[in-house]
Design an enzyme around this catalytic site. Sequence first.
Site, PDB file in Angstrom:
ATOM      1  N   HIS A 187      38.916   7.222  90.070  1.00 25.39           N
ATOM      2  CA  HIS A 187      37.690   7.926  89.728  1.00 25.39           C
ATOM      3  C   HIS A 187      36.498   7.392  90.478  1.00 25.39           C
ATOM      4  O   HIS A 187      35.581   8.139  90.806  1.00 25.39           O
ATOM      5  CB  HIS A 187      37.472   7.958  88.221  1.00 25.39           C
ATOM      6  N   CYS A 491      43.567  20.623  97.244  1.00 27.95           N
ATOM      7  CA  CYS A 491      42.342  20.320  96.488  1.00 27.95           C
ATOM      8  C   CYS A 491      42.274  18.856  96.091  1.00 27.95           C
ATOM      9  O   CYS A 491      41.395  18.459  95.354  1.00 27.95           O
ATOM     10  CB  CYS A 491      42.216  21.225  95.275  1.00 27.95           C
TER      11      CYS A 491
HETATM   12  C1  PEP Z   1      45.069  15.928  92.303  1.00 24.81           C
HETATM   13  O1  PEP Z   1      45.886  15.387  91.555  1.00 24.81           O
HETATM   14  O2  PEP Z   1      45.096  15.828  93.544  1.00 24.81           O
HETATM   15  C2  PEP Z   1      43.981  16.750  91.752  1.00 24.81           C
HETATM   16  C3  PEP Z   1      43.201  17.458  92.529  1.00 24.81           C
HETATM   17  O3  PEP Z   1      43.787  16.697  90.414  1.00 24.81           O
HETATM   18  P1  PEP Z   1      43.066  15.484  89.633  1.00 24.81           P
HETATM   19  O4  PEP Z   1      42.483  14.561  90.647  1.00 24.81           O
HETATM   20  O5  PEP Z   1      42.034  16.120  88.763  1.00 24.81           O
HETATM   21  O6  PEP Z   1      44.209  14.905  88.876  1.00 24.81           O
END
Ligand code: PEP
Length: 566
Positions: A187, A491
């Site tokens: 994060h 993404c």
């Molecule tokens: C991922 O896992 O790459 C994603 C885009 O979702 P998150 O980071 O919200 O788990």
Amino acid sequence: MQNFQGVGVSPGRIIGSVRQMPKPVSEPPSGERLAADVAPEDAVAGLKAAAQSVHDELKGRADSASGDGKAVLEATALMAKDTMLLKSAAKLINAGSSAERAIWEAGASVSEMLHNLGGYMAERATDVLDVRARIVAELRGVPAPGIPASETPFILVAEDLAPADTATLNPSVVLALVTSGGGPQSHTAIIARSLGLPAVVAAHGVDEIADGTEVYVDGAAGFVAVSPSEEQRAAATAWAETSATLAEFDGNGTTADGHLVPLLANVGGAKDAVAAAALGAQGVGLFRTEFCFLERDTEPSVDEQAAAYKAVFDAFPGKKVVLRTLDAGADKPLPFLTDATEPNPALGVRGYRTDFTTPGVLERQLEAIARAASESDADVWVMAPMISTAAEAGRFASLCAAAGIQTPGVMVEVPSAALTAATVLREVGFASLGTNDLTQYAMAADRQLGPLAELNTPWQPAVLRLVQLTVEGAAQEGSGREGDPKPVGVCGEAAADPALAVVLTGLGVTTLSMTARSLAAVGTVLKTVTLEQAQELARLALSAPSALEARDWVRAKLPVLEELGL
Ligand code: PEP
Ligand code: MG
């Protein structure tokens, strides 16, 4: 001169002075008694004074904050003066408990009571726990937990940051983020990129740098140096100029020879969406709906959800908005959906799987999405997180159809979905690669752990191969809505790395979605290569024996990165 090497996760070269994020406040030992020479009434008075100063400090910060941060700080400040909290603590002190232990226990019971009341009250439960930690810190004479309050700009050094820390992180005073823990998909990395702050994670030893020490941070190279050299000072000055030219995306994602790769934004709510539209995003490639409801104890109503979703759709009239249904669990717990006692949450009931244990929430969310979509002009696509099998994809598509949603899709972030992409894509209209989770599951390396940062990079040849397999599966599956092969976007954070964005384009992904702040850098670098060159670089990366070599080999062929400090 002391140097620290970590993993660069958000570019930028900057010099500033360090502020360490205080360590979390430890629980006072159970049964801790009031010292024999302290009268209970003096301890109660001391507790009240500590609570008052916690209140005043939070209130002062709230007065100079704005938006979500202000609301969080105001609610927490009020809690510090809560009569029930202070009265129950006083009672415990009078029964012989130390002030620290008394406020700790009183905080626990008040928090539990609020939690049981549900609704708005339940949401205050975490504020009480925050306040009790601050009061204990005040009583112990140690710094308050959380991001330090300061008027003077500083480089924040922490073990790691949690999603909730964003609310109180003021990007006008925090110059850069450096953590000893955290990985490239943690994060901290996501927060840094979304705020456009240079960041280095997994830099072992940085917790030892004293507050006030001047350091140089290179967020691309993953490097932190104490007592910056003249050369580093010049690099920081040069970056200040380049970053201004990299601040604007022209709204057209394309290679040098005109192969279009729309560059979309990852958003967590309306505020992000409005900012992303202003930065030229060509749509939204990932709307993380759970971010609208983090820390909620109860399921948001259909009306409330529809309003939150419509606010995002309205920022992109006529454009594509890919909404992801609630991805609760692991690093993003939602108390009304997830079980905090699971032994292994990343492999537990998370994402789409919460429908196994809490049926109904997904249907109601789809109803809210369909309603918001019908009231907006955005082209709304909806995808489910953490899909592992074609059967799950099929069931999700039927639920979407029942709700009147035209374009269902899945995230490919579990290796099984990448390996069986053709059958998974037979069920739905599109896929979006979540490279953050795909990497953690392919490498069996928790994305939040600093010591595993080397494993946890989407440059791993195994991860690139899974991306390639997904694109190949989609091509086999034939045409999507516009007659071309079914679209496969990315993404995950990989899309925000300009060098990797070129590789992903070469592998055949159709869109790249990232934090809006990275659009300009990715757009600029993509325009320097033809599709054929991107394909060549993809082959080069796939042939590398390691993630490090894949990255180095590709970067060596893209000198523009070094020129721009990316
Ligand atoms: C991922 O896992 O790459 C994603 C885009 O979702 P998150 O980071 O919200 O788990
Ligand atoms: Mg994910």
